[in-house]
Design a protein around this motif. Sequence first.
Motif, PDB file in Angstrom:
ATOM      1  N   VAL A  88       0.851  -1.110  -0.115  1.00 28.30           N
ATOM      2  CA  VAL A  88      -0.002   0.046   0.072  1.00 28.30           C
ATOM      3  C   VAL A  88       0.910   1.320  -0.046  1.00 28.30           C
ATOM      4  O   VAL A  88       1.844   1.184   0.883  1.00 28.30           O
ATOM      5  CB  VAL A  88      -1.028  -0.036   1.285  1.00 28.30           C
ATOM      6  N   ILE A  89       0.609   2.275  -1.016  1.00 27.21           N
ATOM      7  CA  ILE A  89       1.386   3.369  -1.111  1.00 27.21           C
ATOM      8  C   ILE A  89       0.665   4.600  -1.108  1.00 27.21           C
ATOM      9  O   ILE A  89      -0.481   4.592  -1.480  1.00 27.21           O
ATOM     10  CB  ILE A  89       2.149   3.390  -2.796  1.00 27.21           C
ATOM     11  N   VAL A  90       0.879   5.225   0.285  1.00 25.45           N
ATOM     12  CA  VAL A  90       0.070   6.381   0.394  1.00 25.45           C
ATOM     13  C   VAL A  90       0.927   7.665   0.453  1.00 25.45           C
ATOM     14  O   VAL A  90       1.911   8.001   1.079  1.00 25.45           O
ATOM     15  CB  VAL A  90      -0.509   6.576   1.993  1.00 25.45           C
ATOM     16  N   ASP A  91       0.544   8.604  -0.628  1.00 25.32           N
ATOM     17  CA  ASP A  91       0.965   9.832  -0.855  1.00 25.32           C
ATOM     18  C   ASP A  91       0.239  10.948  -0.373  1.00 25.32           C
ATOM     19  O   ASP A  91      -1.062  11.225  -0.318  1.00 25.32           O
ATOM     20  CB  ASP A  91       1.130  10.072  -2.450  1.00 25.32           C
ATOM     21  N   GLY A  92       1.000  11.957   0.369  1.00 32.74           N
ATOM     22  CA  GLY A  92       0.374  13.214   0.995  1.00 32.74           C
ATOM     23  C   GLY A  92       1.285  14.459   0.740  1.00 32.74           C
ATOM     24  O   GLY A  92       1.958  14.541  -0.409  1.00 32.74           O
ATOM     25  N   SER A  93       1.267  15.301   1.451  1.00 32.47           N
ATOM     26  CA  SER A  93       1.972  16.681   1.145  1.00 32.47           C
ATOM     27  C   SER A  93       3.092  16.528   2.388  1.00 32.47           C
ATOM     28  O   SER A  93       2.741  16.720   3.491  1.00 32.47           O
ATOM     29  CB  SER A  93       1.095  18.037   1.648  1.00 32.47           C
ATOM     30  N   GLN A  94       4.500  16.590   1.846  1.00 34.41           N
ATOM     31  CA  GLN A  94       5.580  16.638   2.658  1.00 34.41           C
ATOM     32  C   GLN A  94       5.280  18.122   3.063  1.00 34.41           C
ATOM     33  O   GLN A  94       5.104  19.286   2.450  1.00 34.41           O
ATOM     34  CB  GLN A  94       6.757  16.457   1.975  1.00 34.41           C
ATOM     35  N   GLY A  95       5.882  18.487   4.382  1.00 37.13           N
ATOM     36  CA  GLY A  95       5.991  19.815   5.249  1.00 37.13           C
ATOM     37  C   GLY A  95       6.654  19.908   6.355  1.00 37.13           C
ATOM     38  O   GLY A  95       7.227  18.667   7.191  1.00 37.13           O
ATOM     39  N   HIS A  96       6.898  21.007   7.005  1.00 34.48           N
ATOM     40  CA  HIS A  96       7.488  21.361   8.234  1.00 34.48           C
ATOM     41  C   HIS A  96       6.674  21.161   9.318  1.00 34.48           C
ATOM     42  O   HIS A  96       5.586  21.290   9.438  1.00 34.48           O
ATOM     43  CB  HIS A  96       7.982  22.895   8.180  1.00 34.48           C
ATOM     44  N   ALA A 147      -2.810   8.655   7.775  1.00 36.46           N
ATOM     45  CA  ALA A 147      -3.607   7.958   7.061  1.00 36.46           C
ATOM     46  C   ALA A 147      -3.145   6.268   7.193  1.00 36.46           C
ATOM     47  O   ALA A 147      -4.023   5.228   7.131  1.00 36.46           O
ATOM     48  CB  ALA A 147      -3.787   8.232   5.649  1.00 36.46           C
ATOM     49  N   ALA A 148      -1.962   6.057   6.962  1.00 34.60           N
ATOM     50  CA  ALA A 148      -1.282   4.921   7.126  1.00 34.60           C
ATOM     51  C   ALA A 148      -1.600   3.980   8.196  1.00 34.60           C
ATOM     52  O   ALA A 148      -2.169   3.081   8.616  1.00 34.60           O
ATOM     53  CB  ALA A 148       0.147   4.746   6.783  1.00 34.60           C
ATOM     54  N   ALA A 149      -1.592   5.066   9.568  1.00 30.96           N
ATOM     55  CA  ALA A 149      -1.693   4.287  10.641  1.00 30.96           C
ATOM     56  C   ALA A 149      -3.466   3.737  10.808  1.00 30.96           C
ATOM     57  O   ALA A 149      -3.641   2.648  11.337  1.00 30.96           O
ATOM     58  CB  ALA A 149      -1.534   5.265  11.961  1.00 30.96           C
ATOM     59  N   GLU A 150      -4.236   4.686  10.370  1.00 32.19           N
ATOM     60  CA  GLU A 150      -5.677   4.186  10.316  1.00 32.19           C
ATOM     61  C   GLU A 150      -6.059   2.937   9.484  1.00 32.19           C
ATOM     62  O   GLU A 150      -6.701   2.176  10.011  1.00 32.19           O
ATOM     63  CB  GLU A 150      -6.554   5.252   9.734  1.00 32.19           C
ATOM     64  N   LEU A 151      -5.223   2.951   8.525  1.00 30.24           N
ATOM     65  CA  LEU A 151      -5.396   1.822   7.472  1.00 30.24           C
ATOM     66  C   LEU A 151      -4.935   0.441   8.314  1.00 30.24           C
ATOM     67  O   LEU A 151      -5.407  -0.378   7.823  1.00 30.24           O
ATOM     68  CB  LEU A 151      -4.521   1.955   6.118  1.00 30.24           C
ATOM     69  N   VAL A 152      -4.094   0.570   8.870  1.00 32.74           N
ATOM     70  CA  VAL A 152      -3.219  -0.610   9.461  1.00 32.74           C
ATOM     71  C   VAL A 152      -4.220  -1.110  10.679  1.00 32.74           C
ATOM     72  O   VAL A 152      -4.514  -2.257  10.712  1.00 32.74           O
ATOM     73  CB  VAL A 152      -2.213  -0.403  10.315  1.00 32.74           C
ATOM     74  N   VAL A 153      -4.706  -0.082  11.438  1.00 34.48           N
ATOM     75  CA  VAL A 153      -5.926  -0.566  12.544  1.00 34.48           C
ATOM     76  C   VAL A 153      -7.010  -0.985  11.691  1.00 34.48           C
ATOM     77  O   VAL A 153      -7.733  -2.141  12.197  1.00 34.48           O
ATOM     78  CB  VAL A 153      -6.119   0.768  13.469  1.00 34.48           C
TER      79      VAL A 153
END
Length: 415
Positions: free
Chosen positions: A177-185, A200-206
């Motif tokens: 599973v590949i989850v792309d978001g917005s990289q930021g500070h 999002a990935a944490a929610e998907l694992v649960v």
Amino acid sequence: MKDAGLTTWVDQMGNIHGRYEPANSTRDALLIGSHMDTVVDAGMYDGALGIISAISALKVLKVTGKLQRLTRPVEVIAFSDEEGIRFQTTFLGSAAVAGTLPESILQVSDKSGTTLQDVLKMNSFEATSTAISQARYNPESVGSYVEVHMEQGPVLEALHYPLGVVKGIAGQTRLKVIVDGSQGHAGTVPMKLRRDPMVAAAELVVTLERLCKEPNSLLTYDEECSCFTEESLAGLVCTVGELNTWPSASNVIPGQVNFTVDIRAMDDQVRETIVTSFSRLVLQKCDDRLVDCKVEHKHSAAATHCDPELTSQLKRAARSTVSAMPGRTVAAGETPVLMSGAGHDAMAMARLTKIGMLFVRCRGGISHSPEESVMDNDVWAAGLALFNFIDQNAVSEELDAGQNVVAVALAVAES
């Protein structure tokens, strides 16, 4: 293998073969094997135990003079790359022998971009589709395949029994599973404006955990909601074993997170439904969190059933072995019959021929860990049971010279 009286060679996928070919034999071969590779930070019995047990059994046949009385060819195969860790695809060695390895496998790459073809060439193999196809066996030349393996579970230990026979192996699907978001500070992007792939990935694992613990609570009507029985759901397990993040810095909101998913079940319809349902939930939850998601299918294998006749023969061999061990009395029908939740080379070999498996008790059911352990006497029992199986099914019925096979086997083990 040579010491056991076998003719040896290495094929183009790095599988090591040792074979005894009786004179004028026209019968199909009995293949016995397991794998050489292991997983990261693991023990030394998963796979290798089966190879050593097979070689030991053949060596006892040689020492007792029964090797020359074989009525069919017997071959031991030490398979390469069963675990599929480096290239995220399992059964490379055994699939080549079974004839199911696709030509495209040569272009599969590891995390560094090195392809399987590169690795084979670096190790002096031809690394061409033609060369790999030469490892394929003709189904008409093979009569059966048998594998000895540590149980990787706690059942035999709980039953106080050293050996068990396997009636089937769970089907398996591997996803990425590949989850792309917005990289930021980490300090300047407000929480309400973030597109954080880690959360999002944490929610998907649960979500995956809940789906496999309480499947009927998340399945839709179209996905057979509430239609699966408790028996069909037995053995359903889901695992996230690897998670990677980019750029993986403590003060940076990740730009991408990817993780692996391993789904196994004895019932193929259950497994396929869970895969479909999870893929739907991934897209739904990622859409809710304004991140982009993709689910890649890396591997899929149907549940495999062992041949009933081979299973019965292995059961008899195990029972006669354990009953002959000092201080042990075995009641009728005592040898346990188990299902396997772990994948084995036997799954790939089932595409070539009928299969049978023998499990060996392990401490605490622990495997894929440095703590995995088996008892010396159980290893002895496994090798002797395999010897008895071969003796009962592939050795001519000439009179024996009166050797004490148990004593010979013990001497071989000590050597």
